[in-house]
Design a protein around this motif. Structure first.
Motif, PDB file in Angstrom:
ATOM      1  N   VAL A  43      -7.191   2.088  -2.610  1.00  8.12           N
ATOM      2  CA  VAL A  43      -8.005   0.937  -2.221  1.00  8.12           C
ATOM      3  C   VAL A  43      -7.378  -0.358  -2.728  1.00  8.12           C
ATOM      4  N   SER A  44      -7.377  -1.387  -1.900  1.00 13.55           N
ATOM      5  CA  SER A  44      -6.958  -2.731  -2.299  1.00 13.55           C
ATOM      6  C   SER A  44      -7.823  -3.751  -1.570  1.00 13.55           C
ATOM      7  N   GLU A  80       1.876  -1.959  -0.788  1.00 14.89           N
ATOM      8  CA  GLU A  80       2.293  -0.669  -1.350  1.00 14.89           C
ATOM      9  C   GLU A  80       1.595   0.499  -0.670  1.00 14.89           C
ATOM     10  N   ILE A  81       0.302   0.342  -0.403  1.00 10.92           N
ATOM     11  CA  ILE A  81      -0.436   1.434   0.233  1.00 10.92           C
ATOM     12  C   ILE A  81       0.073   1.684   1.649  1.00 10.92           C
ATOM     13  N   ILE A  82       0.221   0.632   2.431  1.00 17.25           N
ATOM     14  CA  ILE A  82       0.684   0.813   3.809  1.00 17.25           C
ATOM     15  C   ILE A  82       2.127   1.313   3.829  1.00 17.25           C
ATOM     16  N   SER A  83       2.955   0.799   2.932  1.00 19.19           N
ATOM     17  CA  SER A  83       4.343   1.264   2.870  1.00 19.19           C
ATOM     18  C   SER A  83       4.411   2.739   2.491  1.00 19.19           C
ATOM     19  N   ALA A  84       3.551   3.161   1.570  1.00 14.22           N
ATOM     20  CA  ALA A  84       3.531   4.572   1.176  1.00 14.22           C
ATOM     21  C   ALA A  84       3.071   5.457   2.321  1.00 14.22           C
ATOM     22  N   ILE A 138      -5.537  11.997   2.961  1.00 13.93           N
ATOM     23  CA  ILE A 138      -5.507  10.739   2.208  1.00 13.93           C
ATOM     24  C   ILE A 138      -6.328   9.710   2.969  1.00 13.93           C
ATOM     25  N   ARG A 139      -7.160   8.993   2.239  1.00 14.52           N
ATOM     26  CA  ARG A 139      -7.940   7.902   2.822  1.00 14.52           C
ATOM     27  C   ARG A 139      -7.482   6.582   2.204  1.00 14.52           C
ATOM     28  N   VAL A 140      -7.390   5.550   3.017  1.00 13.13           N
ATOM     29  CA  VAL A 140      -7.087   4.218   2.488  1.00 13.13           C
ATOM     30  C   VAL A 140      -8.224   3.282   2.864  1.00 13.13           C
ATOM     31  N   GLY A 141      -8.479   2.318   1.969  1.00 14.39           N
ATOM     32  CA  GLY A 141      -9.551   1.359   2.209  1.00 14.39           C
ATOM     33  C   GLY A 141      -9.152  -0.036   1.756  1.00 14.39           C
ATOM     34  N   PHE A 142      -9.424  -1.026   2.585  1.00 12.20           N
ATOM     35  CA  PHE A 142      -9.136  -2.421   2.258  1.00 12.20           C
ATOM     36  C   PHE A 142     -10.432  -3.223   2.350  1.00 12.20           C
TER      37      PHE A 142
END
Length: 412
Positions: A79-80, A151-155, A170-174
């Motif tokens: 998360v960022s 960093e999250i999107i690049s990863a 994997i879940r990402v949240g902005f």
């Protein structure tokens, strides 16, 4: 792994979009311009191949990288936040790239004589020989927390392009509005669906944090009485003098500029006054819950004592809790910190485990049922003209994300 050119280009594309948040607004996001970057991020997540990319009516973004293993693995998240602080302007950011930093002063703005110097900011010397991205001295940079998003999107892009790295879901949240304390307020933890997560919102390379301040805000209002100064004897009550009395009665050395580590403080961050009324805005911070409650009691008792002194209510105080120390929620699942520490060590990064002298979305998310330690994003000197980030630190943070998901799958 990740090229300096690619990560620099991605980061600069984010920081040149103004996303300053506004504490006086009651909308979410608090500023319409946050949508500009939010909508661009949605398109980018889709372009790199993420699944289930969503953005809700409040601009909270979520996306999924599906598992590529056939055994059960905990779902983890990263998360960022994409807003920047209202403490200093984030409009018209003009990043400067310093290749092979030589350890000397960096002229940010020659015409205004604005210099980023290791004589004052000693941490600069940690990055001799590296590539730094700085401001031009007239704005903040926005590494807090656009470095984390980078960093999250690049990863995620790297993991998509390298399926040989095995990982679970994997879940990402902005999020919007983290800088004004609202980043997690409308975050749908159930929809996110992760067993735990990490905020990529720390500073120096190696930082790993699972303790933060307990936090409250206090509004102190002092009422006076205006009378013509030529005939004021025994009649005028100057609220600004009473405010000065209140300020000076709090412990002088328990302020941000005199404390560090686990030490808490009272911080007067805004004051507006005339004879008839003065308003003081404080934040109250302490890692220890007992000390935190005692600080609030000190301010209430001082208010009562001043009213007693004047034999009427000349001062009122409104104290509101803001967030609490995530340690209580993370310690029972300490393995999530251990995995992050192991990932750093595997990449020859020395973990710097220390308390956060502030808060992150993770502190609120932890109390909402999503344990969420904080990992370095690489930036320094947040919230001002001297902000900078080493490109190599962003690359390392990207590698840490990839290593965490790999280790989580191996241990499942």
């Amino acid at each position: 792994m990740i090229s300096k050119k690619d990560i620099t280009k991605r980061f600069i594309s984010y920081v040149t979009v103004d996303t300053e948040s506004d504490p006086e607004s009651d909308t979410t996001p608090s500023t319409a311009k946050q949508w500009d970057l939010a909508n661009a991020l949605v398109l980018e997540l889709k372009d790199i191949g993420m699944s289930d990319v969503t953005i809700d009516d409040n601009s909270y973004i979520m996306a999924t990288l599906p598992s590529n293993v056939d055994h059960k693995v905990p779902t983890i998240g990263f998360v960022s936040h994409f807003d920047t602080t209202p403490d200093f302007t984030g409009a018209n950011v003009k990043p400067q790239i310093i290749e092979n930093y030589d350890g000397k002063d960096i002229i940010l703005n020659a015409s205004e004589n604005i210099v980023l110097s290791p004589d004052y900011f000693e941490d600069l010397l940690l990055y001799k020989g590296q590539t730094l991205i700085t401001t031009d001295g007239t704005t903040l940079l926005g590494a807090d927390d656009k470095a984390g998003i980078t960093e999250i999107i690049s990863a995620m892009e790297y993991l998509i392009n390298h399926p040989e790295i095995k990982h679970g879901k994997i879940r990402v949240g902005f999020t919007p509005d983290e800088e004004i304390g609202r980043g997690a307020h409308k975050f749908d933890v159930k929809k996110f669906g992760a067993d735990w997560a990490y905020t990529m919102d720390g500073s120096q390379i190696g930082e790993l944090e699972y303790e933060n301040f307990n936090a409250a805000g206090a509004k102190v209002t002092i009422k006076g009485k205006i009378v013509h100064p030529g005939y004021a004897k025994g009649k005028m009550v100057n609220s600004m003098y009473i405010a000065t009395e209140f300020i000076n009665s709090l412990p002088r050395m328990e302020t941000p500029e005199h404390t560090d580590g686990y030490q808490g403080f009272f911080h007067l961050h805004n004051m507006e006054g005339k004879v008839e009324e003065t308003v003081l805005q404080y934040i109250i911070r302490d890692h220890d819950m007992g000390h935190f409650e005692a600080r609030k009691e000190v301010m209430q008792n001082l208010t009562d004592a001043i009213n007693e002194q004047y034999e009427r209510e000349v001062i009122t105080i409104e104290i509101k809790d803001q967030y609490f120390n995530m340690k209580e929620k993370v310690v029972p699942v300490m393995h999530i910190v251990d995995i992050a520490e192991e990932a750093m060590k595997a990449l020859d990064i020395e973990p710097l485990i220390k308390p956060i002298r502030g808060g992150t979305d993770g502190s609120q998310l932890s109390y909402m049922g999503l344990p969420c330690p904080n990992i370095f994003a690489g930036g320094h000197n947040f919230h001002g003209r001297y902000e900078y980030v080493p490109v190599e630190s962003m690359i390392k943070a990207t590698e840490v994300i990839c290593k965490i998901v790999e280790l989580t799958a191996e241990k499942a």
